[in-house]
Scaffold this active site. Sequence first.
Site, PDB file in Angstrom:
ATOM      1  N   ALA A 251       0.713  -1.551   0.243  1.00  0.00           N
ATOM      2  CA  ALA A 251      -0.396   0.306   0.149  1.00  0.00           C
ATOM      3  C   ALA A 251       0.975   0.793  -0.134  1.00  0.00           C
ATOM      4  O   ALA A 251       0.427   2.066   0.083  1.00  0.00           O
ATOM      5  CB  ALA A 251      -0.596   0.127   1.562  1.00  0.00           C
ATOM      6  N   ALA A 252       2.178   1.360  -0.372  1.00  0.00           N
ATOM      7  CA  ALA A 252       2.813   2.133  -0.514  1.00  0.00           C
ATOM      8  C   ALA A 252       2.898   3.030  -1.318  1.00  0.00           C
ATOM      9  O   ALA A 252       2.410   4.338  -0.893  1.00  0.00           O
ATOM     10  CB  ALA A 252       4.491   1.776  -0.043  1.00  0.00           C
ATOM     11  N   GLY A 253       2.461   2.501  -2.400  1.00  0.00           N
ATOM     12  CA  GLY A 253       1.918   3.520  -3.844  1.00  0.00           C
ATOM     13  C   GLY A 253       0.340   3.755  -3.709  1.00  0.00           C
ATOM     14  O   GLY A 253       0.746   5.031  -3.935  1.00  0.00           O
ATOM     15  N   ASP A 254      -0.673   3.212  -2.380  1.00  0.00           N
ATOM     16  CA  ASP A 254      -2.017   3.700  -2.162  1.00  0.00           C
ATOM     17  C   ASP A 254      -1.772   4.853  -1.520  1.00  0.00           C
ATOM     18  O   ASP A 254      -2.404   5.990  -1.944  1.00  0.00           O
ATOM     19  CB  ASP A 254      -2.596   2.811  -1.798  1.00  0.00           C
ATOM     20  CG  ASP A 254      -2.988   1.675  -2.037  1.00  0.00           C
ATOM     21  OD1 ASP A 254      -2.741   1.458  -3.626  1.00  0.00           O
ATOM     22  OD2 ASP A 254      -3.011   0.746  -1.488  1.00  0.00           O
TER      23      ASP A 254
HETATM   24  O1  RIB Z   1      -2.529  -2.309  -2.711  1.00  0.00           O
HETATM   25  C1  RIB Z   1      -2.410  -2.989  -1.958  1.00  0.00           C
HETATM   26  C2  RIB Z   1      -3.418  -3.535  -1.430  1.00  0.00           C
HETATM   27  O2  RIB Z   1      -3.685  -4.621  -2.845  1.00  0.00           O
HETATM   28  C3  RIB Z   1      -4.051  -4.278  -0.253  1.00  0.00           C
HETATM   29  O3  RIB Z   1      -4.047  -3.459   0.798  1.00  0.00           O
HETATM   30  C4  RIB Z   1      -4.963  -5.399  -1.146  1.00  0.00           C
HETATM   31  O4  RIB Z   1      -6.102  -5.675  -0.463  1.00  0.00           O
HETATM   32  C5  RIB Z   1      -4.221  -5.602  -2.234  1.00  0.00           C
HETATM   33  O5  RIB Z   1      -5.954  -5.250  -3.602  1.00  0.00           O
END
Ligand code: RIB
Length: 308
Positions: A251-254
């Site tokens: 989730a670093a990209g998120d």
């Molecule tokens: O970007 C990370 C996410 O990718 C995780 O939380 C997982 O659920 C997948 O969707």
Amino acid sequence: MYGNIRAAVVGSINMDLILKMEKVPELSENVLGTDYGYANGGKGANQATALAMLGADVKMIGKVADDENGKALLENLQGKNIDTSGIDTDGNQTGLAVIILDGKGRNRIVVYEGANAQIDPDKAVSHLLDAKPDLLLIQFETNEDVVIKCVNEAVKNNIVTVIDCGPAKAFNLEKMQGATIISPNESETQALTGIYPETDADISKASRILKERSKAEFVVLKLGERGCSVWDGESLNILPSYKTTVTDTTAAGDCFTAAMALEYIKNGNIYNACDIGNKAGAIAVSRMGAASSMPTFAEISNYSIKEL
Ligand code: RIB
């Protein structure tokens, strides 16, 4: 602060099962795990959480099932003051991600889409327009029609539209033209252009292809520990990452995309926005989990003071 920014996120909501081990198994090999746990995840929900942690007014649009995971994930989003009125609960099963984490914090992820693949495109558009957002943040972890319709409506309504191209897939970018920012990571860039962005020449070539195909204003490639690149159609710049201890890259990209998007809306400067994204991403990789690793505005500001 980003408190006056209204954001809509259209995307996935998953329960993450995180399994830690020193070394990931080879084909037919059994290895022992060192720890496991469940966490709130899904690229859409992670980005909604990051926006809310940074102070934005967030509406999440998506789908879960009326099952235990769906209820827990909804409650968690509501606990972050995220408006969940755009989340339907009639999916077959709530999305699930199994995240395999090695001793160096590197992940491998398998996603069962479940309800995320069943979002109704027209309903998503109507939830989006009802929100009257300044920002639409969207990813590829739902069905293609949802993404295409929401992006086109957002662009038509002059909403700043940021496309995070995760997870990696070949996507019909020609069907949604003119977003503000399109932002894939390295493997997503390869899936969309056939080019893995290793060298500066690769980065330039892939960025040009993405701009040509999507007609987005900016192409921002997330380059992992190398930082990110920005292509605006005239010049290519690489903004180096902030060094940190890697605990979990999930989730670093998120986190990067959400922070970059808010800062871009606030000051209109893509380079400042990417720098804030780099700081937010560095904080996220230093922590365990997906949604739980997102920093606050104060943490990003303090981090910048420490680093500069
Ligand atoms: O970007 C990370 C996410 O990718 C995780 O939380 C997982 O659920 C997948 O969707």
